[in-house]
Motif scaffolding. Structure first.
Motif, mmCIF file in Angstrom:
data_model
loop_
_atom_site.group_PDB
_atom_site.id
_atom_site.type_symbol
_atom_site.label_atom_id
_atom_site.label_comp_id
_atom_site.label_asym_id
_atom_site.label_seq_id
_atom_site.Cartn_x
_atom_site.Cartn_y
_atom_site.Cartn_z
ATOM 1 N N ALA A 133 0.980 -1.376 -0.025
ATOM 2 C CA ALA A 133 -0.175 -0.072 -0.034
ATOM 3 C C ALA A 133 0.950 1.242 0.076
ATOM 4 O O ALA A 133 1.628 1.575 0.980
ATOM 5 C CB ALA A 133 -1.047 -0.032 1.220
ATOM 6 N N VAL A 134 0.758 2.105 -1.094
ATOM 7 C CA VAL A 134 1.365 3.340 -1.198
ATOM 8 C C VAL A 134 0.586 4.231 -1.919
ATOM 9 O O VAL A 134 -0.260 3.692 -2.754
ATOM 10 C CB VAL A 134 2.808 3.059 -1.992
ATOM 11 N N SER A 135 0.788 5.466 -2.019
ATOM 12 C CA SER A 135 0.096 6.574 -2.625
ATOM 13 C C SER A 135 0.370 6.471 -4.183
ATOM 14 O O SER A 135 1.296 5.948 -4.502
ATOM 15 C CB SER A 135 0.426 7.894 -2.056
ATOM 16 N N SER A 136 -0.484 6.930 -4.884
ATOM 17 C CA SER A 136 -0.265 6.820 -6.346
ATOM 18 C C SER A 136 0.934 7.875 -6.731
ATOM 19 O O SER A 136 1.104 8.918 -6.219
ATOM 20 C CB SER A 136 -1.358 7.396 -7.136
ATOM 21 N N GLY A 137 1.803 7.372 -7.663
ATOM 22 C CA GLY A 137 2.986 8.068 -8.071
ATOM 23 C C GLY A 137 4.317 7.817 -7.273
ATOM 24 O O GLY A 137 5.350 8.397 -7.809
ATOM 25 N N THR A 138 4.034 6.739 -6.553
ATOM 26 C CA THR A 138 5.360 6.359 -5.807
ATOM 27 C C THR A 138 6.288 5.554 -6.767
ATOM 28 O O THR A 138 5.830 4.872 -7.660
ATOM 29 C CB THR A 138 4.925 5.445 -4.805
ATOM 30 N N ASP A 139 7.631 5.955 -6.584
ATOM 31 C CA ASP A 139 8.434 5.374 -7.474
ATOM 32 C C ASP A 139 8.694 3.758 -7.330
ATOM 33 O O ASP A 139 8.681 3.216 -6.288
ATOM 34 C CB ASP A 139 9.783 5.865 -6.953
ATOM 35 N N VAL A 140 8.566 2.973 -8.441
ATOM 36 C CA VAL A 140 8.646 1.733 -8.369
ATOM 37 C C VAL A 140 9.883 1.198 -8.938
ATOM 38 O O VAL A 140 10.158 1.576 -10.271
ATOM 39 C CB VAL A 140 7.556 1.093 -9.271
ATOM 40 N N VAL A 141 10.825 0.289 -8.270
ATOM 41 C CA VAL A 141 11.917 -0.093 -8.964
ATOM 42 C C VAL A 141 11.962 -1.651 -9.111
ATOM 43 O O VAL A 141 11.136 -2.373 -8.570
ATOM 44 C CB VAL A 141 13.087 0.322 -7.845
ATOM 45 N N ALA A 142 12.888 -1.923 -10.210
ATOM 46 C CA ALA A 142 13.057 -3.487 -10.125
ATOM 47 C C ALA A 142 13.431 -3.900 -8.976
ATOM 48 O O ALA A 142 14.621 -3.579 -8.408
ATOM 49 C CB ALA A 142 14.117 -3.573 -11.415
ATOM 50 N N ALA A 143 13.015 -4.894 -8.384
ATOM 51 C CA ALA A 143 13.520 -5.817 -7.176
ATOM 52 C C ALA A 143 14.771 -6.680 -7.280
ATOM 53 O O ALA A 143 15.544 -6.876 -6.520
ATOM 54 C CB ALA A 143 12.594 -6.396 -6.761
ATOM 55 N N GLY A 205 -6.885 -0.853 -13.182
ATOM 56 C CA GLY A 205 -7.338 -2.248 -12.983
ATOM 57 C C GLY A 205 -8.235 -2.609 -11.974
ATOM 58 O O GLY A 205 -8.835 -1.732 -11.588
ATOM 59 N N ASN A 206 -8.198 -3.747 -11.560
ATOM 60 C CA ASN A 206 -9.175 -4.226 -10.370
ATOM 61 C C ASN A 206 -8.567 -4.001 -9.129
ATOM 62 O O ASN A 206 -7.896 -4.675 -8.533
ATOM 63 C CB ASN A 206 -9.592 -5.744 -10.681
ATOM 64 N N SER A 207 -8.835 -2.894 -8.566
ATOM 65 C CA SER A 207 -7.945 -2.034 -7.285
ATOM 66 C C SER A 207 -8.817 -1.483 -6.602
ATOM 67 O O SER A 207 -9.790 -0.523 -6.995
ATOM 68 C CB SER A 207 -6.865 -1.362 -8.007
ATOM 69 N N SER A 208 -8.756 -1.649 -5.314
ATOM 70 C CA SER A 208 -9.721 -0.840 -4.308
ATOM 71 C C SER A 208 -9.075 0.425 -3.897
ATOM 72 O O SER A 208 -9.710 1.237 -2.896
ATOM 73 C CB SER A 208 -9.934 -1.840 -3.148
ATOM 74 N N GLY A 209 -7.871 0.664 -4.342
ATOM 75 C CA GLY A 209 -7.201 1.829 -3.733
ATOM 76 C C GLY A 209 -5.659 2.046 -4.329
ATOM 77 O O GLY A 209 -5.164 0.821 -4.949
ATOM 78 N N PRO A 210 -5.171 2.918 -4.264
ATOM 79 C CA PRO A 210 -3.489 2.775 -4.773
ATOM 80 C C PRO A 210 -2.677 2.005 -4.134
ATOM 81 O O PRO A 210 -2.723 1.996 -2.797
ATOM 82 C CB PRO A 210 -3.164 4.366 -4.688
ATOM 83 N N HIS A 211 -2.000 1.210 -4.836
ATOM 84 C CA HIS A 211 -1.262 0.314 -4.329
ATOM 85 C C HIS A 211 -0.242 -0.251 -5.147
ATOM 86 O O HIS A 211 -0.525 -0.152 -6.649
ATOM 87 C CB HIS A 211 -1.667 -0.850 -3.441
ATOM 88 N N LEU A 212 0.639 -1.064 -4.880
ATOM 89 C CA LEU A 212 1.382 -1.935 -5.895
ATOM 90 C C LEU A 212 1.451 -3.370 -5.627
ATOM 91 O O LEU A 212 1.308 -3.921 -4.550
ATOM 92 C CB LEU A 212 3.078 -1.503 -5.828
#
Length: 239
Positions: A133-143, A205-212
């Motif tokens: 759970a993170v806010s929209s626009g959060t930086d996503v990186v390659a794990a 997509g099928n999402s109930s709130g901003p998250h990754l």
């Protein structure tokens, strides 16, 4: 007649005197010889005692030197053992650190929400990944470093429930998937490094709130996911 007798007596007396002197001389010589012999014996005994003392001193010095050498060897061995132990500990720490940084969290400052295999009406059967759970626009990186093999809407081909998604192929038949993105910043075929920016989180997509939505898969496609939390913990990460 009288004159001849007197002469003989005088000669006899002289001979006796000479004999006495000679005997006395011989006696003195014998005494002197004995003294010299005694002195020689004393000198020999003194020399023997001196040699013995010198030998004992040399033995003591040799023993002391041997003990000092043994102590030095022991000290050196102890120092080497300590150095080896420190080196081993440092290597172990470095290996642990390397293991930890070989995989990283896909986002920072998150809260774990829906878990892997969780049941619910949001999914066809059970949840196929782990939600961060993170806010929209959060930086996503390659794990982990790898090659991008799938990107785009419709879950990058895995279905509309995933929204915008990315799939990265890693070594040893492992893939990672990132879904519900608001923006995709990589393309298929691109090689990415561990921790490199790849997208922005969102609520598509099928999402109930901003998250990754994050998955670890054995193939690039839906249906081959494994528990991502257990996987990342095995790589040294805490979640």
């Amino acid at each position: 007649m009288s004159s001849r007798v007197t002469s003989r007596s005088s000669r006899t007396s002289q001979l006796r005197t000479r004999a006495a002197v000679l005997a006395a001389g011989l006696g003195v010589s014998a005494v002197l010889g004995a003294g010299v012999a005694a002195a020689a014996d004393a000198t020999s005994a003194s020399a023997s005692a001196s040699a013995s003392a010198s030998s004992v001193a040399s033995a003591v010095e040799a023993q002391a030197a041997a003990q000092a050498k043994a102590a030095k060897v022991t000290a050196s061995a102890k120092v080497k053992a300590q150095a080896a132990a420190k080196k081993k500990a440092a290597a172990k720490k470095a290996a642990a650190a390397k293991k930890a940084i070989s995989w990283v969290h896909p986002v920072k400052k998150y809260k774990l929400s829906a878990k892997f295999n969780q049941a619910g009406g949001m999914w066809q059967s059970t949840h196929s990944g782990q939600d961060f759970a993170v806010s929209s626009g959060t930086d996503v990186v390659a794990a982990h470093g790898g090659t991008v093999v799938k990107t785009g809407g419709n879950g990058a081909g895995d279905g509309p429930a995933y929204g915008n998604a990315i799939v990265i192929r890693h070594g040893n038949g492992t893939y990672s998937q990132y879904a519900h993105l608001s923006r995709i910043d990589v393309r298929v075929g691109q090689v990415v490094a561990t921790g490199q920016h790849i997208a922005r989180s969102g609520n598509t997509g099928n999402s109930s709130g901003p998250h990754l939505h994050f998955e670890i898969r054995k193939t690039p496609n839906f249906g081959s996911a494994v528990d991502p939390v257990a996987f990342l913990r095995a790589k040294g990460l805490s979640l």
